[in-house]
Design a protein around this motif. Structure first.
Motif, PDB file in Angstrom:
ATOM      1  N   LEU A 170       0.642  -0.764  -0.003  1.00  0.00           N
ATOM      2  CA  LEU A 170       0.055  -0.126  -0.169  1.00  0.00           C
ATOM      3  C   LEU A 170       1.110   1.431  -0.418  1.00  0.00           C
ATOM      4  O   LEU A 170       0.816   2.489  -0.616  1.00  0.00           O
ATOM      5  CB  LEU A 170      -0.786   0.670   1.582  1.00  0.00           C
ATOM      6  CG  LEU A 170      -1.680  -0.923   1.107  1.00  0.00           C
ATOM      7  CD1 LEU A 170      -2.820  -1.201   2.774  1.00  0.00           C
ATOM      8  CD2 LEU A 170      -3.137  -1.351   0.106  1.00  0.00           C
ATOM      9  N   MET A 196      -6.586   6.321  -6.228  1.00  0.00           N
ATOM     10  CA  MET A 196      -5.180   4.240  -5.701  1.00  0.00           C
ATOM     11  C   MET A 196      -6.052   3.913  -5.127  1.00  0.00           C
ATOM     12  O   MET A 196      -5.715   3.263  -4.879  1.00  0.00           O
ATOM     13  CB  MET A 196      -4.767   5.414  -5.846  1.00  0.00           C
ATOM     14  CG  MET A 196      -4.013   6.045  -7.552  1.00  0.00           C
ATOM     15  SD  MET A 196      -2.286   6.809  -6.965  1.00  0.00           S
ATOM     16  CE  MET A 196      -1.317   5.302  -7.358  1.00  0.00           C
ATOM     17  N   ILE A 199      -8.638   1.889  -5.488  1.00  0.00           N
ATOM     18  CA  ILE A 199      -8.130   0.345  -6.710  1.00  0.00           C
ATOM     19  C   ILE A 199      -7.647  -1.019  -5.700  1.00  0.00           C
ATOM     20  O   ILE A 199      -7.061  -1.751  -5.515  1.00  0.00           O
ATOM     21  CB  ILE A 199      -7.180   0.856  -8.088  1.00  0.00           C
ATOM     22  CG1 ILE A 199      -7.723   2.110  -8.993  1.00  0.00           C
ATOM     23  CG2 ILE A 199      -6.051  -0.109  -8.367  1.00  0.00           C
ATOM     24  CD1 ILE A 199      -7.224   2.118  -9.810  1.00  0.00           C
ATOM     25  N   LEU A 200      -6.321   0.073  -4.718  1.00  0.00           N
ATOM     26  CA  LEU A 200      -5.901  -0.710  -3.682  1.00  0.00           C
ATOM     27  C   LEU A 200      -7.172  -1.993  -2.717  1.00  0.00           C
ATOM     28  O   LEU A 200      -6.613  -2.614  -2.765  1.00  0.00           O
ATOM     29  CB  LEU A 200      -5.400   0.351  -2.685  1.00  0.00           C
ATOM     30  CG  LEU A 200      -4.279   0.303  -3.836  1.00  0.00           C
ATOM     31  CD1 LEU A 200      -3.206   1.535  -2.766  1.00  0.00           C
ATOM     32  CD2 LEU A 200      -3.126  -0.424  -4.108  1.00  0.00           C
ATOM     33  N   ILE A 201      -7.980  -1.296  -2.413  1.00  0.00           N
ATOM     34  CA  ILE A 201      -9.026  -1.313  -1.691  1.00  0.00           C
ATOM     35  C   ILE A 201     -10.143  -2.480  -2.414  1.00  0.00           C
ATOM     36  O   ILE A 201     -10.209  -3.788  -2.278  1.00  0.00           O
ATOM     37  CB  ILE A 201      -9.633  -1.167  -0.908  1.00  0.00           C
ATOM     38  CG1 ILE A 201      -9.164  -0.363  -0.140  1.00  0.00           C
ATOM     39  CG2 ILE A 201     -11.111  -1.353  -0.255  1.00  0.00           C
ATOM     40  CD1 ILE A 201      -9.726   0.744   1.009  1.00  0.00           C
ATOM     41  N   THR A 202      -9.735  -2.688  -3.766  1.00  0.00           N
ATOM     42  CA  THR A 202     -10.951  -3.686  -3.805  1.00  0.00           C
ATOM     43  C   THR A 202     -10.015  -4.563  -5.115  1.00  0.00           C
ATOM     44  O   THR A 202     -10.615  -5.336  -5.168  1.00  0.00           O
ATOM     45  CB  THR A 202     -12.163  -3.011  -4.966  1.00  0.00           C
ATOM     46  OG1 THR A 202     -11.466  -2.005  -6.318  1.00  0.00           O
ATOM     47  CG2 THR A 202     -13.517  -1.628  -4.613  1.00  0.00           C
ATOM     48  N   GLY A 203      -8.534  -3.935  -5.702  1.00  0.00           N
ATOM     49  CA  GLY A 203      -8.657  -4.886  -5.920  1.00  0.00           C
ATOM     50  C   GLY A 203      -8.413  -4.984  -7.795  1.00  0.00           C
ATOM     51  O   GLY A 203      -9.603  -4.833  -8.321  1.00  0.00           O
ATOM     52  N   VAL A 204      -7.979  -5.631  -8.669  1.00  0.00           N
ATOM     53  CA  VAL A 204      -7.539  -5.686 -10.053  1.00  0.00           C
ATOM     54  C   VAL A 204      -8.680  -6.597 -10.712  1.00  0.00           C
ATOM     55  O   VAL A 204      -9.392  -6.469 -11.555  1.00  0.00           O
ATOM     56  CB  VAL A 204      -6.222  -5.843 -10.503  1.00  0.00           C
ATOM     57  CG1 VAL A 204      -6.488  -6.303 -12.057  1.00  0.00           C
ATOM     58  CG2 VAL A 204      -4.924  -4.977  -9.859  1.00  0.00           C
TER      59      VAL A 204
ATOM     60  N   THR B 169      -0.433   2.545  -9.948  1.00  0.00           N
ATOM     61  CA  THR B 169      -0.564   2.531  -9.235  1.00  0.00           C
ATOM     62  C   THR B 169      -0.484   1.003  -8.616  1.00  0.00           C
ATOM     63  O   THR B 169       0.393   0.648  -7.622  1.00  0.00           O
ATOM     64  CB  THR B 169      -2.508   1.606  -8.832  1.00  0.00           C
ATOM     65  OG1 THR B 169      -3.488   3.289  -8.929  1.00  0.00           O
ATOM     66  CG2 THR B 169      -2.457   1.791  -7.050  1.00  0.00           C
ATOM     67  N   LEU B 200      -2.570  -7.186  -4.360  1.00  0.00           N
ATOM     68  CA  LEU B 200      -2.413  -6.021  -5.817  1.00  0.00           C
ATOM     69  C   LEU B 200      -4.237  -6.496  -6.253  1.00  0.00           C
ATOM     70  O   LEU B 200      -5.357  -6.191  -7.308  1.00  0.00           O
ATOM     71  CB  LEU B 200      -1.668  -5.764  -6.615  1.00  0.00           C
ATOM     72  CG  LEU B 200      -0.931  -4.735  -6.303  1.00  0.00           C
ATOM     73  CD1 LEU B 200       0.802  -4.712  -6.667  1.00  0.00           C
ATOM     74  CD2 LEU B 200      -1.442  -3.777  -5.675  1.00  0.00           C
ATOM     75  N   ILE B 201      -3.854  -8.321  -7.061  1.00  0.00           N
ATOM     76  CA  ILE B 201      -5.262  -8.653  -7.410  1.00  0.00           C
ATOM     77  C   ILE B 201      -6.685  -8.863  -7.050  1.00  0.00           C
ATOM     78  O   ILE B 201      -7.540  -8.353  -7.516  1.00  0.00           O
ATOM     79  CB  ILE B 201      -4.436  -9.794  -8.672  1.00  0.00           C
ATOM     80  CG1 ILE B 201      -4.083  -9.304  -9.422  1.00  0.00           C
ATOM     81  CG2 ILE B 201      -5.437 -10.511  -9.518  1.00  0.00           C
ATOM     82  CD1 ILE B 201      -2.507  -9.965 -10.268  1.00  0.00           C
ATOM     83  N   THR B 202      -6.489  -9.116  -5.559  1.00  0.00           N
ATOM     84  CA  THR B 202      -7.364  -9.595  -4.921  1.00  0.00           C
ATOM     85  C   THR B 202      -7.762  -8.397  -4.178  1.00  0.00           C
ATOM     86  O   THR B 202      -9.182  -8.002  -3.800  1.00  0.00           O
ATOM     87  CB  THR B 202      -7.272 -10.666  -3.747  1.00  0.00           C
ATOM     88  OG1 THR B 202      -5.996 -10.566  -2.882  1.00  0.00           O
ATOM     89  CG2 THR B 202      -6.894 -11.785  -4.915  1.00  0.00           C
ATOM     90  N   GLY B 203      -6.602  -7.475  -3.523  1.00  0.00           N
ATOM     91  CA  GLY B 203      -7.863  -6.259  -3.153  1.00  0.00           C
ATOM     92  C   GLY B 203      -7.897  -6.532  -1.673  1.00  0.00           C
ATOM     93  O   GLY B 203      -7.355  -7.052  -0.836  1.00  0.00           O
ATOM     94  N   VAL B 204      -7.620  -5.278  -0.814  1.00  0.00           N
ATOM     95  CA  VAL B 204      -7.273  -5.221   0.449  1.00  0.00           C
ATOM     96  C   VAL B 204      -8.815  -5.635   1.017  1.00  0.00           C
ATOM     97  O   VAL B 204      -8.487  -6.562   2.293  1.00  0.00           O
ATOM     98  CB  VAL B 204      -7.051  -4.189   1.080  1.00  0.00           C
ATOM     99  CG1 VAL B 204      -7.381  -3.810   2.686  1.00  0.00           C
ATOM    100  CG2 VAL B 204      -5.564  -3.178   0.723  1.00  0.00           C
ATOM    101  N   SER B 205     -10.010  -5.142   1.055  1.00  0.00           N
ATOM    102  CA  SER B 205     -10.835  -5.869   1.616  1.00  0.00           C
ATOM    103  C   SER B 205     -11.802  -7.835   1.416  1.00  0.00           C
ATOM    104  O   SER B 205     -11.174  -7.696  -0.014  1.00  0.00           O
ATOM    105  CB  SER B 205     -12.356  -4.944   1.300  1.00  0.00           C
ATOM    106  OG  SER B 205     -12.411  -4.985  -0.303  1.00  0.00           O
ATOM    107  N   ARG B 207     -12.983 -10.901  -0.378  1.00  0.00           N
ATOM    108  CA  ARG B 207     -13.883 -11.255  -0.932  1.00  0.00           C
ATOM    109  C   ARG B 207     -15.026 -11.791  -1.149  1.00  0.00           C
ATOM    110  O   ARG B 207     -14.906 -12.327   0.168  1.00  0.00           O
ATOM    111  CB  ARG B 207     -12.750 -11.325  -2.462  1.00  0.00           C
ATOM    112  CG  ARG B 207     -11.869 -10.775  -3.317  1.00  0.00           C
ATOM    113  CD  ARG B 207     -11.943 -10.619  -4.781  1.00  0.00           C
ATOM    114  NE  ARG B 207     -10.913  -9.860  -4.532  1.00  0.00           N
ATOM    115  CZ  ARG B 207     -11.715  -9.368  -6.371  1.00  0.00           C
ATOM    116  NH1 ARG B 207     -12.809  -9.940  -6.978  1.00  0.00           N
ATOM    117  NH2 ARG B 207     -10.430  -8.487  -6.309  1.00  0.00           N
TER     118      ARG B 207
END
Lengths: 207, 207
Positions: A170, A196, A199-204, B169, B200-205, B207
């Motif tokens: 992060l 930004m 993006i980081l919280i939801t992911g790619v 990002t 980065l692909i799955t995100g912080v929160s 799923r």
């Protein structure tokens, strides 16, 4: 005719202190902007002074030598970051919301003059003592971020992760705008920060 | 007794070229490691030369002056990154899988000697012409990342996003290990790269 007395040409103690602080702030801002634009090594205090119409001894008088000026600049940026961490730590709510709040402020500070200087300054530009202090203050901010992550993992609002690696991921993403963000583009600093962090919280990959 | 002839004390053309390339590689590796460890400005070519038991004119002879040595180092790192982009662009599959593949290689290169130098080198350390070339090559890598993102958004494997902001990002997060990763820790470079890309692909929160 007003009966207000003409301002005295002799400033009182409070005015002298305010005047001194204003000069110091103006010198620091001119210096940090030149460090950020040209790099620390390519900046001379002569040019910083000239940009304000003063001479180098004025900078020495108010701030000290070039190393001391750089240290002051990074200390201001670090103070802003620690302030953001303290606000996030104190507010109520789920870990993810407090982390989001902190990350948005963190990113914005990094796009501003002094935060940008924190990011762009490598340890090697500072004296060994200053570098140690610099590292220790940065570690505090890193620890604050890990604490928010741990709180979010504990309350289930953040996916289980290695807090150290997640904090580095992060922080790296949100440090980088210090190198590329230019004010006056399509998005302002607040919008870049918000997007930004989202993006980081939801992911790619799609949810 | 073997009937293999004794090696000639007079190297042939191929041996001379190989020997020259090996010397050049050794000098570049010694230089890039010192740049990364001490910073470009704090590194002297005398010390780089001394670390290999040779003298500064040997470096001048093989590589040129300190600016030219730095340029060579960043060009090697950029070539590695462009190679990773070319592999990802050429392979079949969904956008997200090709992007993941590229990001993992990208992160690993940034933790290695020459990639680390690319990240740690600011434009201001290079001559104006070299800096322009440096920026243009970095832009190529950035464009390759955005193309993979656009492909993934088009095939539905990547959540709709501003490709420019998403690329910044991801790149920022994966550039940052160039500043903190130290070999010999609990995770090796490949593991750090894999885990950061997964975050980065799955995100912080959750799923």
């Amino acid at each position: 005719m007003s009966d207000r007395p003409a301002p005295s040409p002799f400033p009182d103690r409070a005015q002298r202190l305010a005047n001194r602080a204003a000069k110091r702030d103006a010198l620091l801002l001119a210096a940090v902007r030149m460090f950020n634009e040209r790099g620390f090594h390519a900046t001379s205090l002569d040019e910083v002074a000239a940009s304000l119409g003063v001479s180098k001894p004025t900078i020495y008088h108010h701030l000290g030598n070039k190393d001391q000026v750089l240290l002051e600049c990074v200390l201001i940026g670090l103070k802003q970051l620690r302030g953001a961490a303290a606000i996030a730590a104190a507010r109520p709510g789920r870990g993810i919301d407090r982390l989001r709040d902190f990350l948005v402020r963190y990113a914005q500070i990094n796009m501003d003059d002094f935060g940008r200087c924190v990011i762009r300054t490598g340890d090697e530009a500072l004296s060994p003592e200053s570098a140690a202090r610099f590292r220790s203050l940065k570690r505090e901010i890193d620890t604050a971020m890990r604490d928010l992550i741990a709180a979010g993992v504990a309350d289930g609002s953040i996916a289980p992760a290695d807090p150290r690696l997640l904090a580095f991921t992060l922080a790296g993403a949100l440090n980088w705008p210090a190198r590329w963000f230019v004010a006056g583009g399509a998005l302002n600093a607040a919008q870049v920060a918000e997007q930004m962090v989202e993006i980081l919280i939801t992911g790619v990959s799609p949810r």
